[in-house]
Write a protein that holds these residues in place. Structure first.
Motif, PDB file in Angstrom:
ATOM      1  N   ASP A   9       7.000   2.966 -36.828  1.00 13.00           N
ATOM      2  CA  ASP A   9       6.498   3.311 -38.166  1.00 13.00           C
ATOM      3  C   ASP A   9       6.273   4.819 -38.269  1.00 13.00           C
ATOM      4  OD1 ASP A   9       6.472   0.655 -38.830  1.00 13.00           O
ATOM      5  OD2 ASP A   9       4.331   0.388 -38.541  1.00 13.00           O
ATOM      6  N   ASN A  10       5.634   5.380 -37.251  1.00 15.94           N
ATOM      7  CA  ASN A  10       5.353   6.819 -37.252  1.00 15.94           C
ATOM      8  C   ASN A  10       6.638   7.628 -37.208  1.00 15.94           C
ATOM      9  OD1 ASN A  10       3.404   9.073 -37.036  1.00 15.94           O
ATOM     10  ND2 ASN A  10       4.350   9.370 -35.029  1.00 15.94           N
ATOM     11  N   GLY A  11       7.601   7.156 -36.414  1.00 18.39           N
ATOM     12  CA  GLY A  11       8.875   7.859 -36.332  1.00 18.39           C
ATOM     13  C   GLY A  11       9.615   7.885 -37.659  1.00 18.39           C
ATOM     14  N   VAL A  12       9.601   6.765 -38.354  1.00 22.39           N
ATOM     15  CA  VAL A  12      10.237   6.693 -39.667  1.00 22.39           C
ATOM     16  C   VAL A  12       9.584   7.686 -40.627  1.00 22.39           C
ATOM     17  CG1 VAL A  12      10.530   5.243 -41.709  1.00 22.39           C
ATOM     18  CG2 VAL A  12      11.066   4.335 -39.451  1.00 22.39           C
ATOM     19  N   THR A  13       8.244   7.698 -40.640  1.00 20.03           N
ATOM     20  CA  THR A  13       7.519   8.601 -41.546  1.00 20.03           C
ATOM     21  C   THR A  13       7.799  10.061 -41.210  1.00 20.03           C
ATOM     22  OG1 THR A  13       5.757   6.976 -41.858  1.00 20.03           O
ATOM     23  CG2 THR A  13       5.238   9.256 -42.393  1.00 20.03           C
ATOM     24  N   LEU A  14       7.743  10.414 -39.935  1.00 18.72           N
ATOM     25  CA  LEU A  14       7.989  11.794 -39.521  1.00 18.72           C
ATOM     26  C   LEU A  14       9.379  12.260 -39.947  1.00 18.72           C
ATOM     27  CD1 LEU A  14       6.472  11.957 -35.918  1.00 18.72           C
ATOM     28  CD2 LEU A  14       5.726  13.270 -37.902  1.00 18.72           C
ATOM     29  N   LEU A  15      10.376  11.437 -39.719  1.00 14.78           N
ATOM     30  CA  LEU A  15      11.743  11.849 -40.027  1.00 14.78           C
ATOM     31  C   LEU A  15      12.036  11.790 -41.524  1.00 14.78           C
ATOM     32  CD1 LEU A  15      13.747  10.151 -37.118  1.00 14.78           C
ATOM     33  CD2 LEU A  15      13.089  12.553 -37.341  1.00 14.78           C
ATOM     34  N   GLU A  16      11.770  10.641 -42.147  1.00  9.88           N
ATOM     35  CA  GLU A  16      12.169  10.464 -43.544  1.00  9.88           C
ATOM     36  C   GLU A  16      11.365  11.333 -44.498  1.00  9.88           C
ATOM     37  OE1 GLU A  16      12.385   7.101 -47.066  1.00  9.88           O
ATOM     38  OE2 GLU A  16      11.154   6.763 -45.304  1.00  9.88           O
TER      39      GLU A  16
END
Length: 319
Positions: A9-16
């Motif tokens: 979830d955090n990775g998606v938010t950071l990238l997107e």
């Protein structure tokens, strides 16, 4: 050569939401460099032309169940179109949100694959996103370059190691908005920007033409690294005179950069850094901008994320 992981979830938010929009402003094409411990987005490290940017993430900041293997010490690098990557990620997340039975971590897998494109007889490499909705699974394939050879990978790693050198003096600019406002006002005045960094905590920016000279000075900023006490006699001087005297004393450095490059580096505010630091490399080799990120809810540096830019110098500068 294999790579497979699940985006958290955090990775998606950071990238997107943060880093891909910022990095796309640096340039549409970049290297994605994957190692056993890091995922690194790199701009302009091999051609030396334009703003170099390095966004580095520990694998735990973006992924779960991270697996990588290659004959190059488990390192893989390739070029990718950030706009296509962003579109595929956004679409995958949209598909994922149609289900409430699992989490994004369970659904969104990213891996390297080879596929045969339509009307082609040669398999091509892709970065593939697989997202599973309630009743369906959707695969988004992002075309990438052929992975770098061992020699090219070594060249990229060497350039990355060289780009990690920090200036001896860095000054902290808490509010990038002030710099953005300055650039917005003056980017039509001239194409060249003179920047000075003093060990007293001063950052001086100036645009000069044959008809006009305009500048802005930030004083008493926090200093990291080598610092000095400002002589009392400097306090009644103009900003330009003070800077010239500091350079003569070896307590400041000045360089000239492209206004276009400086404005581009400010687009990193889209990654939502908590603060930024400016410094000039030894011998005036480049202007370095380091963006700091805090662990959410704290004032502690998040060591799992780093982002910095190196702007090429148009004039050898002085210092």
């Amino acid at each position: 050569m294999k790579f497979k992981a699940f985006l958290t979830d955090n990775g998606v938010t950071l990238l997107e939401k943060r880093f891909l929009p910022a990095l796309d402003k640096m340039g549409r094409i970049c290297h994605l460099y994957l190692t056993k411990d890091y995922a690194i987005f790199l701009h302009n490290l091999l051609n030396g032309d334009g703003v170099q940017s390095i966004a580095q993430f520990r694998k735990e900041a973006l992924f779960d169940d991270y697996r990588i293997s290659s004959q190059n010490e488990d390192r893989i690098a390739f070029t990718v179109d950030l706009a296509l990557l962003q579109r595929a990620l956004r679409s995958s997340v949209s598909i994922s949100s149609t289900t409430t039975t699992t989490t994004v971590t369970d659904r969104l897998q990213i891996k390297l694959v080879k596929k045969l494109p339509p009307n082609s007889q040669q398999p091509m490499p892709f970065l593939s996103f697989e997202s599973k909705g309630y009743k369906s699974a959707v695969v988004q394939d992002v075309p990438i370059s052929k992975p770098l050879s061992r020699a090219d990978l070594l060249e990229l790693q060497t350039a990355l190691d060289m780009a990690q050198d920090l200036p001896q003096t860095l000054v902290q600019v808490p509010d990038l908005g002030q710099l953005q406002s300055f650039v917005d006002r003056l980017k039509h005045v001239g194409d060249l920007l003179n920047i000075s960094v003093a060990q007293y905590g001063d950052l001086h920016l100036q645009v000069s033409t044959t008809l006009i000279s305009l500048g802005q000075e930030f004083r008493k900023l926090r200093v990291v690294g080598v610092q000095a006490e400002e002589p009392p006699s400097y306090r009644n001087m103009s900003a330009q005179s003070r800077t010239e005297m500091a350079v003569q004393r070896g307590e400041a450095m000045s360089v000239q950069v492209s206004m276009k490059h400086f404005a581009k580096s400010l687009q990193c505010h889209l990654a939502k850094p908590d603060s930024s630091f400016y410094g000039i490399a030894q011998l005036g080799a480049c202007l370095t901008v380091i963006f700091q990120f805090f662990i959410p809810g704290t004032r502690h540096n998040d060591k799992s994320i780093s982002l910095h830019c190196r702007l090429p110098v148009l004039d050898p500068g002085s210092g």
